[in-house]
Write an enzyme that holds these catalytic residues in place. Structure first.
Site, PDB file in Angstrom:
ATOM      1  CG  ASP A  92      -2.302 -19.741  -1.531  1.00  0.00           C
ATOM      2  OD1 ASP A  92      -1.713 -19.812  -0.434  1.00  0.00           O
ATOM      3  OD2 ASP A  92      -1.937 -20.395  -2.533  1.00  0.00           O
ATOM      4  CG  ASP A 131     -13.767  -6.892   1.653  1.00  0.00           C
ATOM      5  OD1 ASP A 131     -13.556  -6.147   2.633  1.00  0.00           O
ATOM      6  OD2 ASP A 131     -14.177  -6.462   0.557  1.00  0.00           O
ATOM      7  CG  ASP A 167      -8.234  -4.568   1.235  1.00  0.00           C
ATOM      8  OD1 ASP A 167      -9.139  -4.049   1.911  1.00  0.00           O
ATOM      9  OD2 ASP A 167      -8.184  -4.505  -0.015  1.00  0.00           O
ATOM     10  CE1 TYR A 205      -3.615  -2.534   0.485  1.00  0.00           C
ATOM     11  CE2 TYR A 205      -4.679  -0.470   1.080  1.00  0.00           C
ATOM     12  CZ  TYR A 205      -4.765  -1.792   0.697  1.00  0.00           C
ATOM     13  OH  TYR A 205      -5.997  -2.365   0.541  1.00  0.00           O
ATOM     14  CE  LYS A 244       1.330 -17.211  -2.441  1.00  0.00           C
ATOM     15  NZ  LYS A 244       0.915 -18.605  -2.816  1.00  0.00           N
TER      16      LYS A 244
HETATM   17  C1  IPM Z   1     -10.586  -1.064   3.595  1.00  0.00           C
HETATM   18  C2  IPM Z   1     -10.788  -0.413   2.257  1.00  0.00           C
HETATM   19  C3  IPM Z   1      -9.628   0.531   1.995  1.00  0.00           C
HETATM   20  C4  IPM Z   1      -8.362  -0.293   1.904  1.00  0.00           C
HETATM   21  C5  IPM Z   1      -9.801   1.431   0.761  1.00  0.00           C
HETATM   22  C6  IPM Z   1     -11.068   2.241   0.817  1.00  0.00           C
HETATM   23  C7  IPM Z   1      -8.610   2.337   0.579  1.00  0.00           C
HETATM   24  O1  IPM Z   1     -10.942  -1.386   1.272  1.00  0.00           O
HETATM   25  O2  IPM Z   1     -10.484  -0.337   4.604  1.00  0.00           O
HETATM   26  O3  IPM Z   1     -10.540  -2.291   3.671  1.00  0.00           O
HETATM   27  O4  IPM Z   1      -8.036  -0.862   0.849  1.00  0.00           O
HETATM   28  O5  IPM Z   1      -7.672  -0.384   2.939  1.00  0.00           O
HETATM   29 MG    MG Z   2     -11.042  -3.392   2.019  1.00  0.00          MG
END
Ligand code: IPM
Ligand code: MG
Length: 368
Positions: free
Chosen positions: A226, A254, A250, A142, A193
């Site tokens: 993975d 999710d 990240d 990042y 990884k």
């Molecule tokens: C998160 C989001 C952010 C990230 C974006 C909005 C920059 O996806 O907080 O998970 O990638 O960290």
């Molecule tokens: Mg995210």
């Protein structure tokens, strides 16, 4: 009684709608919870681009630095697709995380009993799930340099980013994960990884070393990222704390969020050194497709505010009250669209906030 200084950054898309419901909870606490807040509302992301021309101004950053906690909605949306890449909405959030050095991002994935059926996985796989993803938030690809898009001159272009981690960056997120595991199930799974990336090899070596230097009461295991993605779907309850880098975190967070039925339920806390204000935000995005329609689920942001009470304001008691009320409101069968199920009643964003306040009221009456 001192007043807690909160910076509130509603942001874009559904951000302002869900933040309105947090305000209801804040007012309720001020009337009933022996606590007071001084709220400073400001812009972040696209709304800051519209208001100030940049996604995070220096003034806003200083307000945040001087606060006790920052609560954020969400940033981004198609409206800002064509702004300069360096001032896109997300750049404001990334700058805020980086400037405050909020390196530890806590993303709990908890399946509420009432929501077991909202998950796309079988109930027996997710019932009772309680895992915590600890995502490194200020390093890795990042922020790594060099980065960019270069012209190769022959009609070709090359985009590049750099994945980088230092010993101290790995160790401090490792310490956070081990300490959190001690207060939970006592197990840490570290994901990278190492089979492909040197930064992953270093991550694994440093985690192992740190573990041997005072954390061997915690169980440490290593897993390729993975495989972790696969194991989260196969048998998520095998995990307690997962510690991983910025990008894998990240993605895996999710995925973990969806185990719980909806991204609309997942809060997060981003923490730095002691004394630095924490940043609290839902894991979900700005959902521009449903913005302004009263369809968004405000619970992730309300639960993020509960995390602020617990981690930045030393009021775990009030966090408990809010979390229990969320559980009760779900058990009562009222649902926003994202977690709607047969036999339940679909309600709007603001009706969900009201329903939560009603539960808080009735709990208080019961206790009196
Ligand atoms: C998160 C989001 C952010 C990230 C974006 C909005 C920059 O996806 O907080 O998970 O990638 O960290
Ligand atoms: Mg995210």
């Amino acid at each position: 009684m001192g007043s807690h200084n909160i910076v509130m950054l509603a942001g874009d898309g559904i951000g302002p709608e869900v933040m309105s419901e947090v305000k209801k909870v804040i007012s309720w606490l001020e009337s009933n919870g022996d606590i007071s807040f001084t709220i400073h509302e400001d812009h972040l992301g696209g709304s800051a681009i519209d208001a100030y021309g940049v996604p995070l101004t220096d003034e806003t950053l200083e307000q945040c630095r001087a606060s006790d906690a920052i609560i954020m909605g969400s940033v981004g949306g198609p409206k800002w697709d064509n702004v300069d890449y360096n001032i896109r909405p997300e750049a404001g959030l990334l700058k805020l995380r980086k400037e405050l050095d909020l390196f530890a991002n806590l993303r709990p994935a908890l399946v509420f009993d009432a929501l077991v059926d909202a998950s796309s996985l079988k109930p027996e796989i997710v019932k009772g799930l309680d895992i915590l993803i600890v995502r490194e938030l200020t390093g890795g690809v990042y922020f790594g340099e060099p980065r960019g898009i270069e012209d190769l001159g022959n009609g070709e272009r090359r985009g590049f980013n750099t994945q980088t981690y230092t010993t101290s960056e790995i160790r401090r997120i490792g310490v956070a994960a081990f300490e959190l595991a001690r207060k939970r199930g006592g197990r840490v799974t570290s994901c990278e990884k190492a089979n492909v990336m040197e930064s992953g090899k270093l991550w694994r070596e440093e985690m192992t070393k740190l573990h041997g230097e005072g954390f061997d009461d915690v169980e440490l295991s290593h897993m390729y990222a993975d495989n972790c993605a696969m194991q989260l779907l196969r048998n998520p309850k095998q995990f307690d704390v997962i510690v991983t880098d910025n990008l894998f975190g990240d993605i895996l967070s999710d995925e973990a969020a969806m185990l719980t039925g909806s991204l609309g339920m997942l809060p997060s806390a981003s923490l730095g050194a002691p004394g630095v204000p924490g940043l609290y935000e839902p894991v979900h995005g700005s959902a521009p497709d449903i913005a302004g329609q009263g369809k968004a689920n405000p619970l992730a942001t309300i639960l993020s505010f509960a995390m602020a009470l617990r981690y930045s304001l030393d009021r775990g008691d009030l966090a408990d009250r809010i979390e229990t009320a969320v559980q009760d409101v779900l058990s009562s069968g009222t649902r926003t669209a994202d977690i709607m199920a047969e036999g339940c009643k679909e309600i709007s964003t603001s009706a969900m906030g009201d329903a939560l306040i009603a539960v808080l009221d009735s709990k208080l009456a019961e206790a009196a």
